[in-house]
Design a protein around this motif. Structure first.
Motif, short mmCIF file in Angstrom:
data_model
loop_
_atom_site.label_atom_id
_atom_site.label_comp_id
_atom_site.label_asym_id
_atom_site.label_seq_id
_atom_site.Cartn_x
_atom_site.Cartn_y
_atom_site.Cartn_z
N ARG A 139 0.82 -1.20 0.00
CA ARG A 139 0.00 0.00 0.00
C ARG A 139 0.86 1.26 0.00
NH1 ARG A 139 -3.46 -3.50 3.18
NH2 ARG A 139 -5.49 -3.65 2.10
N LEU A 142 1.93 1.62 -3.61
CA LEU A 142 0.81 1.99 -4.48
C LEU A 142 0.38 3.43 -4.20
CD1 LEU A 142 -1.47 -1.15 -4.76
CD2 LEU A 142 0.49 -0.47 -6.14
N GLY A 143 0.44 3.85 -2.95
CA GLY A 143 0.11 5.23 -2.63
C GLY A 143 1.06 6.20 -3.31
N SER A 146 0.34 6.06 -7.06
CA SER A 146 -0.91 6.75 -7.34
C SER A 146 -0.72 8.26 -7.36
CB SER A 146 -1.96 6.36 -6.29
OG SER A 146 -3.15 7.10 -6.47
N GLY A 147 0.05 8.75 -6.39
CA GLY A 147 0.30 10.18 -6.33
C GLY A 147 1.07 10.67 -7.54
N GLU A 180 -7.92 -2.22 -5.97
CA GLU A 180 -9.16 -1.43 -6.07
C GLU A 180 -9.19 -0.24 -5.12
OE1 GLU A 180 -9.54 -5.20 -7.96
OE2 GLU A 180 -8.93 -4.71 -5.90
N GLU A 181 -8.30 -0.21 -4.15
CA GLU A 181 -8.23 0.92 -3.22
C GLU A 181 -7.67 2.17 -3.89
OE1 GLU A 181 -6.06 -0.29 0.23
OE2 GLU A 181 -7.22 -2.14 0.47
N TYR A 182 -7.11 2.00 -5.09
CA TYR A 182 -6.47 3.09 -5.80
C TYR A 182 -7.11 3.20 -7.19
CZ TYR A 182 -3.23 2.23 -2.02
OH TYR A 182 -2.70 2.04 -0.77
N ASN A 184 -7.21 5.33 -9.61
CA ASN A 184 -6.43 5.75 -10.79
C ASN A 184 -5.47 4.65 -11.24
OD1 ASN A 184 -4.71 6.18 -8.55
ND2 ASN A 184 -3.65 7.88 -9.57
N ILE A 185 -4.97 3.86 -10.29
CA ILE A 185 -4.10 2.75 -10.66
C ILE A 185 -4.92 1.63 -11.29
CG2 ILE A 185 -2.51 0.99 -9.82
CD1 ILE A 185 -1.48 2.93 -7.79
N SER A 186 -6.09 1.36 -10.76
CA SER A 186 -6.96 0.35 -11.36
C SER A 186 -7.31 0.72 -12.80
CB SER A 186 -8.25 0.20 -10.55
OG SER A 186 -7.99 -0.33 -9.27
#
Length: 215
Positions: A139, A142-143, A146-147, A180-182, A184-186
């Protein structure tokens, strides 16, 4: 000269695009290069003929004339350097795309693979205890990713080999609930999977698994 790659005779993932030959197939499809595939059993992967190509007894390998390569990232890089379509012409943009190739394999992929190992060893209580820490590492990555990605379609301008490798790495999280928590990445992964070249590579890999066994 004909390009020949190696792949699993019976992929552990059932041909769902997780085996690393998908990266090479996709790269070759993106640049429009035909290739042949030599399928290997797990036994054959540890025999001298294959170990001469891949000292660690894995797939994929790449052969073209007297050139033999192993490691999916190195193979994708070779393809991208030899053929237009996967690396920008501008020198600085090219260097950034190569940086993203390394980031995908060296920074983002390791904790994801650790998670897969934890799942394989789900009966081992010490791995069950470690899983939350692995997920925390994932996470965090991915955070950060994502940023950086934000609302962009790709990591740095046009689609590149960096995106190709990153999408295949991130796909390994599908079904975990973490991706799925992100949003824009999904969406980024979905864009990669929607590319015609990816679809052709996926179908080719799946066909190996679904083909009727030979007599």
């Amino acid at each position: 000269m004909t390009i020949t790659i190696t792949a699993f005779e019976r992929s552990p993932d059932g041909g769902q695009g997780m085996a690393r030959d998908i990266r090479v197939r996709w790269a070759l499809e993106e640049v429009g290069q035909p290739y042949g595939v030599r399928l290997l059993s797990f036994k054959a992967m540890k025999e001298p003929a294959h170990l001469a190509l891949h000292p660690f007894g894995q797939i994929p390998t790449y052969q073209e004339g007297d050139l033999a390569l192993f490691e999916s990232g190195a193979i994708v890089f070779h393809i991208a350097e030899r053929h237009a379509g996967l690396l920008p012409d501008d020198a600085n943009a090219r260097a950034r795309a190569i940086t993203w190739m390394f980031a995908a394999l060296n920074t983002v992929e390791p904790p994801i693979v650790d998670r897969e190992v934890a799942e394989y060893l789900e009966d081992e209580t010490w791995y069950e205890q470690r899983l939350p820490f692995i997920d925390e590492r994932i996470r965090k990555r991915l955070g950060e990713l994502s940023g950086r990605l934000g609302n962009a379609d790709w990591l740095d301008g046009a689609f590149s080999a960096g995106d190709l490798l990153m999408v295949t790495v991130l796909r390994r999280l599908e079904g975990s609930g973490i991706l799925e928590e992100y949003p824009n990445i999904s969406a980024y992964v979905a864009r990669g999977k929607a590319r015609p070249a990816y679809k052709r590579a996926f179908v080719a890999q799946l066909a190996v698994f679904t083909a009727a066994p030979t007599a």
